[in-house]
Each structure stands twice: as structure tokens, then as C-alpha cells.
Design an enzyme around this catalytic site. Structure first.
Site, PDB file in Angstrom:
ATOM      1  N   ARG A 159       0.805  -1.214   0.000  1.00 15.46           N
ATOM      2  CA  ARG A 159       0.000   0.000   0.000  1.00 15.46           C
ATOM      3  C   ARG A 159       0.846   1.275   0.000  1.00 15.46           C
ATOM      4  NH1 ARG A 159      -2.467  -3.542  -1.200  1.00 15.46           N
ATOM      5  NH2 ARG A 159      -4.509  -4.262  -0.503  1.00 15.46           N
ATOM      6  N   SER A 236     -10.977   0.835   3.099  1.00 19.25           N
ATOM      7  CA  SER A 236     -10.348   0.324   4.320  1.00 19.25           C
ATOM      8  C   SER A 236      -9.562   1.444   4.981  1.00 19.25           C
ATOM      9  CB  SER A 236      -9.418  -0.845   3.987  1.00 19.25           C
ATOM     10  OG  SER A 236     -10.160  -1.933   3.470  1.00 19.25           O
ATOM     11  N   GLU A 341      -4.706   4.083   6.214  1.00 17.95           N
ATOM     12  CA  GLU A 341      -4.411   3.964   4.782  1.00 17.95           C
ATOM     13  C   GLU A 341      -4.667   5.264   4.027  1.00 17.95           C
ATOM     14  OE1 GLU A 341      -5.752   1.222   0.963  1.00 17.95           O
ATOM     15  OE2 GLU A 341      -5.729   0.362   2.971  1.00 17.95           O
TER      16      GLU A 341
END
Length: 349
Positions: A159, A236, A341
Site C-alpha cells: 500500500r 479500508s 491507509e
């Protein structure tokens, strides 16, 4: 500037999937890569704080807004496997599947613009951008030059990439290396394989994989729907934590003591350690689906524990308060620190 300027009365809440965020000093729109380069160059020359905005799906913006100019990236379109940065991502994925390309189908249904996908190495259902990216066209704000940058130069990890957390580079276009046989990439995600009725590692028609992924995402509130508050989110909110191999046994032992019994903690191999399931940890720290913040205006999604959602009329401060409660609850119970995130703009967790 050769740009379209919009009303200063706009707020970022109208341009983010969380529907949160205050005003900016100014909003402008760049409708092509050239306009985007010229706009950013001019703003940099003026010393103006700049926020680049694509689909607004990975941003948490302060209630106070942004003290500068928001540049909305509105470059659209694609040619073959090359796509403009401002193009809606899922429209492009659908087009590649329709044209017989394979490789992006497991990334179906992800909101946002194409240019953001390499920045955070977007991933879902066993596929990451790093695995299918050929190169990007990048405007380097430090040198003022535009150049092609290969995938192996982007420092991809889970990520993230060398572009995340920095304002040095502006993605203009993205080029992918896709198969042309109409088949998906190997199906690696067990839940998706079960849905498709195939073994892990099998390849299926890309169209079938896309339809299955969209169905799974809808069931988790991860496909945008204005009528469904579970989709008023940034996807998320926390990444799955990666534990150093030297500490894995200690962490797992503590989790086992807390939860009790011979518990099997979902874990997966990662490049620099062992990846644990953030959703599993959140649920067992006492935060179930639909868990509401103190004001009731924000909650965990009723369908997916990892998504923090705006139930209508919420503020960014309320969302961040819930995020802190969840983060601190997991840390206190299990000794594992969850990281956000999304990008936090003019605010902090």
C-alpha cells in the site's frame, strides 16, 4: 493559467467519498495533462500550497479545509492500456475487460482516479498495481521536467510507493502490462476462488472475475452508492499490520492469551515480515460491524469492519475520534499499532 476556476464556496466534503472536509482557498480544474503541468508549475512559482484531487476516495480532510488551492485532475480517456490520470478507475477497468485484456479485473469497483493507483500501490483480492504496472508519466516538481518512470523505479511495497506522502511528483498517465487472452490473472484470493468455484491459482475469463469481485465488494459496502451510508467511506481505513519476523511469536502469544484458547490468527507472508488481519484484530478488540462513535454520526461499516463511515452530518473530527478509539483499543488489547491507509489532509490521527 489555462484552467477552469470554480467557486470558492465549494467545500471538500462535496469532492470526497467520505463526504467530509471544509473549504479551500480556491478550487481549479485541469482538464488535460498539459493543463495539469502548467497549473502546478504556476502555483509552485507563486509558492501556493496545493492539493491534487482525483476521485477523493483516499482523503480525510480537516473540517477547517485546506489553506491553499485544490487542483482537480480531470484529464479523461485511455488508449489501449494507457490511461489519463483523472480517468475514473473502474470505467477504465471495465473497458480493459471488454477489450479482452486481463490483469486488472480483481481491482474492479475501487473508487477514485487512475492516477492515484500507483501512488499507494492499490490492491485487492490478491492483486496489486505493482504487479501489472508498466510505467507512469510523471511531472517532477523539483526539476520541472516530465519523464517516463518504470514500475521498478517506484519503490513499491504494501500500500505504498516512493510517491506516497510526498508532493514531489504528479502522475499524468499510467501504462499497464496486461495479458491479451481475455483471461484473468491467477486467482490468489481464497474467498474469490470459492466464489468462482475454482482452485487458487486458476485463471478464468476476466469478465467472470470482474463480476465476482464486484459482487463481493457490494456485499461489503465497497462499491459507491449514494443511498448506502456504508459506502460513505475512504475504503479500508487501516492497513493490515506487518509484524517483524523477530516479534511474531511474541505478538501471537499475546493475542492468544487475550482471546483465549488455541486461536488461529489470520496471517499472511509479507516482504518484510508477517501480515496480520486488521479486521480480525479490530473485531476481537471489541469493535464489531456497525460500532458507532460517541455522537452516532460515524460508525464502522455494518458490512466491513475496516471501513469507517459517515452516517450523515458527520464531521472529520468525529471520524478521527472513532479512528483513534479503534486504533488505541487494538493497541491496548494486543500491542499492535494500526496505521491509516488514507491520506490525512490538514489533520492527524
Amino acid at each position: 493559467m489555462s484552467i477552469a476556476e470554480t467557486s470558492t464556496q465549494d467545500t471538500l466534503r462535496e469532492h470526497t467519498t467520505l463526504r467530509l472536509g471544509g473549504p479551500a482557498r480556491r478550487f481549479v480544474t485541469a482538464a488535460s495533462a498539459d493543463e495539469l503541468v502548467n497549473t502546478v508549475r504556476d502555483l509552485d512559482a507563486d509558492g501556493e500550497p496545493t492539493l491534487l484531487l482525483g476521485g477523493g476516495s483516499n482523503l480525510v480532510v480537516a473540517d477547517e479545509g485546506f489553506p491553499g488551492t485544490v487542483v482537480r485532475i480531470a484529464s479523461k480517456g485511455w488508449s489501449g492500456t494507457s490511461v489519463e490520470a483523472g480517468q475514473d478507475w473502474d470505467e477504465f477497468v471495465a473497458a480493459t475487460v471488454e477489450k479482452g485484456y486481463g490483469g486488472l479485473e480483481c481491482l474492479s469497483g475501487i473508487p477514485g482516479a487512475a492516477g492515484a493507483t500507483p501512488i499507494q500501490n492499490v490492491g485487492a483480492y490478491g492483486c496489486e498495481i505493482s504487479e501489472v504496472l508498466d510505467s507512469i508519466e510523471l511531472f517532477d516538481r523539483r526539476t520541472g521536467e516530465v519523464a517516463a518512470v518504470r514500475a521498478d523505479e517506484l519503490g513499491f511495497a504494501y500500500r505504498t510507493s516512493v510517491l506516497k506522502g510526498t508532493e514531489n511528483g504528479v502522475v499524468l498517465r499510467v501504462r499497464f502490462a496486461l495479458s491479451e487472452d481475455g483471461l484473468s490473472a491467477p486467482i490468489r484470493y481464497a474467498e474469490l476462488a470459492r466464489t468462482l468455484g475454482v482452485d487458487v491459482g486458476a485463471r478464468v475469463p476476466a469478465r467472470e472475475a470482474r463480476e465476482a469481485v464486484l459482487a463481493l465488494r457490494r456485499g461489503k459496502g465497497m462499491v459507491l452508492d449514494a443511498t448506502d451510508h456504508d459506502t460513505w467511506s475512504a475504503g479500508s481505513f487501516f492497513t493490515n499490520p506487518i509484524v517483524d519476523p523477530a516479534n511474531v511469536d511474541v505478538v501471537l502469544a499475546r493475542i492468544g492469551e487475550v482471546v483465549g484458547g488455541d486461536v488461529r490468527v489470520p496471517r499472511y507472508p509479507a516482504e518484510h515480515g508477517v501480515k496480520l488481519s486488521a479486521a480480525w484484530l479490530i473485531e476481537r478488540a471489541g469493535f464489531g460491524k456497525g460500532y458507532r462513535g460517541k455522537t452516532g454520526s460515524v460508525s464502522l461499516s455494518t458490512k466491513h469492519t475496516l471501513a469507517l463511515t459517515n452516517r450523515g452530518g458527520a464531521s472529520t473530527a468525529e471520524l478521527l475520534a472513532l479512528a483513534r478509539e479503534v486504533r488505541d483499543g487494538v493497541a491496548d488489547r494486543f500491542g499492535v499499532v494500526l496505521r491509516p491507509e488514507p491520506l490525512l489532509i490538514n489533520c492527524a490521527l
